[in-house]
Every structure is written in C-alpha cells, then in structure tokens.
Design a protein around this motif. Structure first.
Motif, PDB file in Angstrom:
ATOM      1  N   PHE A   1     -10.703 -30.214 -11.290  1.00  0.00           N
ATOM      2  CA  PHE A   1     -11.437 -29.882 -10.074  1.00  0.00           C
ATOM      3  C   PHE A   1     -11.952 -31.168  -9.438  1.00  0.00           C
ATOM      4  CE2 PHE A   1     -12.021 -26.111 -12.822  1.00  0.00           C
ATOM      5  CZ  PHE A   1     -11.350 -25.196 -12.029  1.00  0.00           C
ATOM      6  N   HIS A   2     -11.758 -31.283  -8.114  1.00  0.00           N
ATOM      7  CA  HIS A   2     -12.154 -32.488  -7.395  1.00  0.00           C
ATOM      8  C   HIS A   2     -13.303 -32.250  -6.419  1.00  0.00           C
ATOM      9  CE1 HIS A   2      -8.478 -34.191  -9.003  1.00  0.00           C
ATOM     10  NE2 HIS A   2      -7.798 -33.210  -8.461  1.00  0.00           N
ATOM     11  N   HIS A   3     -13.422 -31.013  -5.941  1.00  0.00           N
ATOM     12  CA  HIS A   3     -14.410 -30.719  -4.906  1.00  0.00           C
ATOM     13  C   HIS A   3     -14.773 -29.235  -4.990  1.00  0.00           C
ATOM     14  CE1 HIS A   3     -16.152 -30.305  -0.856  1.00  0.00           C
ATOM     15  NE2 HIS A   3     -16.347 -31.613  -0.933  1.00  0.00           N
ATOM     16  N   PRO A   4     -16.038 -28.881  -4.782  1.00  0.00           N
ATOM     17  CA  PRO A   4     -16.413 -27.462  -4.832  1.00  0.00           C
ATOM     18  C   PRO A   4     -15.889 -26.688  -3.621  1.00  0.00           C
ATOM     19  CG  PRO A   4     -18.307 -28.801  -4.242  1.00  0.00           C
ATOM     20  CD  PRO A   4     -17.189 -29.755  -4.560  1.00  0.00           C
ATOM     21  N   VAL A   5     -15.800 -25.378  -3.803  1.00  0.00           N
ATOM     22  CA  VAL A   5     -15.415 -24.454  -2.737  1.00  0.00           C
ATOM     23  C   VAL A   5     -16.639 -23.602  -2.437  1.00  0.00           C
ATOM     24  CG1 VAL A   5     -13.911 -22.516  -2.135  1.00  0.00           C
ATOM     25  CG2 VAL A   5     -13.004 -24.453  -3.448  1.00  0.00           C
TER      26      VAL A   5
ATOM     27  N   ASP B   1     -15.015 -20.889   2.969  1.00  0.00           N
ATOM     28  CA  ASP B   1     -13.923 -21.872   2.951  1.00  0.00           C
ATOM     29  C   ASP B   1     -12.560 -21.176   2.885  1.00  0.00           C
ATOM     30  OD1 ASP B   1     -15.710 -23.978   2.967  1.00  0.00           O
ATOM     31  OD2 ASP B   1     -15.333 -24.592   0.891  1.00  0.00           O
ATOM     32  N   THR B   2     -11.574 -21.797   3.506  1.00  0.00           N
ATOM     33  CA  THR B   2     -10.192 -21.368   3.356  1.00  0.00           C
ATOM     34  C   THR B   2      -9.509 -22.352   2.419  1.00  0.00           C
ATOM     35  OG1 THR B   2     -10.097 -20.330   5.526  1.00  0.00           O
ATOM     36  CG2 THR B   2      -7.991 -20.948   4.525  1.00  0.00           C
TER      37      THR B   2
ATOM     38  N   ASN C   1      -8.750 -27.781   1.120  1.00  0.00           N
ATOM     39  CA  ASN C   1      -9.483 -27.122   2.190  1.00  0.00           C
ATOM     40  C   ASN C   1      -9.430 -28.093   3.355  1.00  0.00           C
ATOM     41  OD1 ASN C   1     -11.258 -25.879   3.919  1.00  0.00           O
ATOM     42  ND2 ASN C   1     -13.047 -26.101   2.608  1.00  0.00           N
ATOM     43  N   GLY C   2      -8.465 -27.907   4.222  1.00  0.00           N
ATOM     44  CA  GLY C   2      -8.251 -28.879   5.284  1.00  0.00           C
ATOM     45  C   GLY C   2      -7.779 -30.180   4.666  1.00  0.00           C
ATOM     46  N   ASP C   3      -8.499 -31.266   4.926  1.00  0.00           N
ATOM     47  CA  ASP C   3      -8.144 -32.573   4.371  1.00  0.00           C
ATOM     48  C   ASP C   3      -8.818 -32.859   3.029  1.00  0.00           C
ATOM     49  OD1 ASP C   3      -6.561 -33.129   6.552  1.00  0.00           O
ATOM     50  OD2 ASP C   3      -8.178 -34.136   7.650  1.00  0.00           O
ATOM     51  N   ILE C   4      -9.558 -31.890   2.503  1.00  0.00           N
ATOM     52  CA  ILE C   4     -10.297 -32.104   1.257  1.00  0.00           C
ATOM     53  C   ILE C   4      -9.468 -31.608   0.077  1.00  0.00           C
ATOM     54  CG2 ILE C   4     -12.377 -31.512  -0.043  1.00  0.00           C
ATOM     55  CD1 ILE C   4     -13.760 -31.091   2.697  1.00  0.00           C
TER      56      ILE C   4
END
Length: 125
Positions: free
Chosen positions: A76-80, A84-85, A107-110
C-alpha cells in the motif's frame, strides 16, 4: 461468494490477459463504521478484494474459471478515502496449473497499491 465490496466493479478495457477496472468508494459504505472514526479510510482488504473481483471478471470475459489460491504480495502506497475512484490495471500471466494477477491501483495520478494474487484453473470440489 461473500465480499466486503459495496461498490460495483466497472470494466472499462479488457483483452485476453489484461483489463482496466474501476470502482467509486461510497462515503455511506457501512465498512467505514468504526474504521478510524473522524478520519475514515477504506480498508486495505477491500482493495485486495477489488483486485480479486476484477480478476474474476476478466477471467469470465475470457471464458475461464479461476479460483483464488493466495495473496502473493500487497504493498500500500496511499490511503483511499470516501468518495475516491480507484482504478486497477490488471495483467494475468499463465503459470503451471493457474494464473498470476498483477495489479496496480491508482486514484488519478496517485499510486495507491500494487497487488499480486495467485489462482488455479477452474474450481475444485
């Protein structure tokens, strides 16, 4: 099959061994109750299940049946967050007696996560 996913998995692209899927995390999803009150984040297990549901959808579109046999890796790199899509880019690779699904979630560029799941062909009774 029981699943913690409340949101539908939408397939936007697919080929025999790849797919792009997405889902939008419903802010009213009951999974948020008690999962970090006052700062809700979408549970990682739900993201893994999103990849699993996406892999099953891709397998069915390719006239295959697969059965999950294991989680090979998850990072995992970033929370959702609610609303969020999440987009998954999946690749299925054939291996002895089954398949490996490698997925990147964003999520987009994330960059959200990378997931690798193992499957066997068909279902065994």
């Amino acid at each position: 099959m029981a699943t913690p996913l409340a949101a539908p998995v939408v397939v936007s692209e697919h080929g025999e061994h790849h797919a792009v899927t997405s889902m939008t995390v419903d802010p009213a999803d009951p999974i948020f109750a008690g999962h970090y009150p006052d700062f809700p984040i979408y549970p990682g297990v739900c993201l893994v299940e999103f990849v699993n549901a996406s892999a099953h959808a891709l397998a069915l579109m390719s006239s295959r049946e697969v059965e999950l046999t294991g989680v090979e890796s998850v990072r995992f790199h970033h929370p959702v967050f609610p609303g969020d899509t999440v987009t998954a880019r999946l690749d299925l690779a054939e291996r002895a007696g089954g398949w490996r699904c490698s997925a990147t979630l964003s999520n987009g560029d994330i960059d959200i996560a990378t997931v690798r799941l193992a499957y066997r062909n068909g279902t065994e009774e």
